[in-house]
Design a protein around this motif. Structure first.
Motif, short mmCIF file in Angstrom:
data_model
loop_
_atom_site.label_atom_id
_atom_site.label_comp_id
_atom_site.label_asym_id
_atom_site.label_seq_id
_atom_site.Cartn_x
_atom_site.Cartn_y
_atom_site.Cartn_z
N THR A 1 0.82 -1.21 0.00
CA THR A 1 0.00 0.00 0.00
C THR A 1 0.86 1.26 0.00
O THR A 1 0.33 2.34 -0.17
CB THR A 1 -0.91 0.04 1.25
N GLY A 2 2.16 1.10 0.19
CA GLY A 2 3.05 2.26 0.23
C GLY A 2 3.16 2.88 1.61
O GLY A 2 3.88 3.85 1.81
N THR A 3 2.46 2.34 2.58
CA THR A 3 2.51 2.86 3.94
C THR A 3 3.58 2.10 4.71
O THR A 3 3.65 0.88 4.68
CB THR A 3 1.15 2.67 4.64
N MET A 4 4.44 2.86 5.38
CA MET A 4 5.50 2.26 6.20
C MET A 4 5.44 2.86 7.60
O MET A 4 5.07 4.00 7.77
CB MET A 4 6.88 2.51 5.59
N THR A 5 5.82 2.08 8.57
CA THR A 5 5.86 2.55 9.94
C THR A 5 7.10 1.97 10.64
O THR A 5 7.59 0.91 10.25
CB THR A 5 4.58 2.19 10.71
N ASN A 6 7.59 2.66 11.64
CA ASN A 6 8.72 2.19 12.44
C ASN A 6 8.21 1.72 13.79
O ASN A 6 7.30 2.32 14.35
CB ASN A 6 9.75 3.30 12.65
N ALA A 7 8.81 0.65 14.29
CA ALA A 7 8.40 0.11 15.59
C ALA A 7 9.61 -0.50 16.28
O ALA A 7 10.65 -0.72 15.66
CB ALA A 7 7.31 -0.94 15.40
N VAL A 8 9.46 -0.77 17.54
CA VAL A 8 10.49 -1.45 18.31
C VAL A 8 10.10 -2.91 18.39
O VAL A 8 9.00 -3.25 18.84
CB VAL A 8 10.64 -0.84 19.72
N GLY A 9 11.02 -3.78 17.96
CA GLY A 9 10.77 -5.21 18.04
C GLY A 9 11.57 -5.81 19.18
O GLY A 9 12.53 -5.22 19.67
N TYR A 10 11.15 -6.98 19.63
CA TYR A 10 11.87 -7.65 20.70
C TYR A 10 11.77 -9.15 20.54
O TYR A 10 10.86 -9.66 19.88
CB TYR A 10 11.35 -7.22 22.08
N SER A 11 12.74 -9.85 21.14
CA SER A 11 12.76 -11.30 21.10
C SER A 11 12.80 -11.80 22.54
O SER A 11 13.77 -11.54 23.27
CB SER A 11 13.99 -11.80 20.34
N CYS A 12 11.76 -12.49 22.95
CA CYS A 12 11.68 -12.99 24.33
C CYS A 12 12.79 -13.97 24.64
O CYS A 12 13.37 -13.95 25.72
CB CYS A 12 10.32 -13.64 24.58
N ILE A 13 13.13 -14.83 23.68
CA ILE A 13 14.18 -15.83 23.91
C ILE A 13 15.52 -15.15 24.14
O ILE A 13 16.27 -15.51 25.06
CB ILE A 13 14.23 -16.83 22.73
N ALA A 14 15.84 -14.15 23.31
CA ALA A 14 17.11 -13.44 23.47
C ALA A 14 17.15 -12.69 24.81
O ALA A 14 18.19 -12.65 25.48
CB ALA A 14 17.33 -12.48 22.31
N ILE A 15 16.04 -12.09 25.22
CA ILE A 15 15.98 -11.38 26.50
C ILE A 15 16.21 -12.35 27.65
O ILE A 15 16.95 -12.05 28.60
CB ILE A 15 14.64 -10.63 26.66
N ILE A 16 15.61 -13.54 27.57
CA ILE A 16 15.81 -14.54 28.63
C ILE A 16 17.27 -14.97 28.70
O ILE A 16 17.85 -15.06 29.78
CB ILE A 16 14.86 -15.75 28.40
N PHE A 17 17.90 -15.19 27.53
CA PHE A 17 19.32 -15.57 27.52
C PHE A 17 20.20 -14.47 28.09
O PHE A 17 21.15 -14.74 28.83
CB PHE A 17 19.79 -15.93 26.10
#
Length: 182
Positions: A72-88
């Motif tokens: 659609t041509g629409t882009m957005t920025n967000a913060v992603g996270y990984s639960c497994i990496a955070i636990i490690f």
């Protein structure tokens, strides 16, 4: 902790000195000022922890498309996270703290005055009382109770290459300690 442990080894038995520009009979300095048996695992652990941290929380750019998959041509920025990496990261961080606390509980090799990196205390210990300062270079030394003047009651705590270095005796006044503290 490693500097204190290395210092305590001088009170346990005769050892060679570790210096920047070694002469025969001396050891060179460590890279990063710690033994390789500690430096290599610490650098590996630090790299792994940094990489896992970068994988735990990251910036994500999301391109939105319609239900048929057409952009659609629409882009957005967000913060992603990984639960497994955070636990490690949390588990490895806790293990690192426990390892540091465990190393802190390890006793020194001998009963020796802890000097840390105080240059005045190191200098006082390095005065070669009754020895030729150039003749001691390259020899193994030990820290302890030495006589300044033979057959006298004046004693000093210093590094010496002599065999008759004794353990310090509690309550004995050594040279350099007076009523004024000087």
């Amino acid at each position: 902790m490693l500097a204190g442990h290395e210092w305590s080894l001088f009170g346990h038995h005769h050892r060679t000195l570790r210096v920047t520009s070694p002469r025969p009979g001396q050891h060179s300095t460590y890279w990063l000022q710690i033994p390789y048996t500690y430096a290599i695992p610490l650098m590996t652990f630090s790299g792994l922890l940094s990489w896992l941290t970068s994988q735990s929380i990251f910036l994500a750019r999301i391109e939105i498309s319609d239900p048929l998959g057409k952009p659609t041509g629409t882009m957005t920025n967000a913060v992603g996270y990984s639960c497994i990496a955070i636990i490690f990261v949390l588990v490895l961080g806790i293990l690192a703290l426990m390892a540091a606390a465990g190393m802190g509980c390890r006793p020194f090799a001998a009963e020796i005055t802890a000097v840390g990196s105080c240059s005045a205390a190191i200098s006082a210990a390095c005065h070669a009382w009754g020895e030729d300062s150039e003749g001691i270079v390259g020899k193994k030394v030990r820290w302890g109770d030495v006589e300044i003047v033979p057959k006298s009651r004046v004693r000093h705590l210093a590094l010496s290459s002599r065999e008759e270095v004794r353990k310090p005796i509690f309550g004995v006044a050594y040279a350099g300690i007076g009523r004024e503290g000087g």
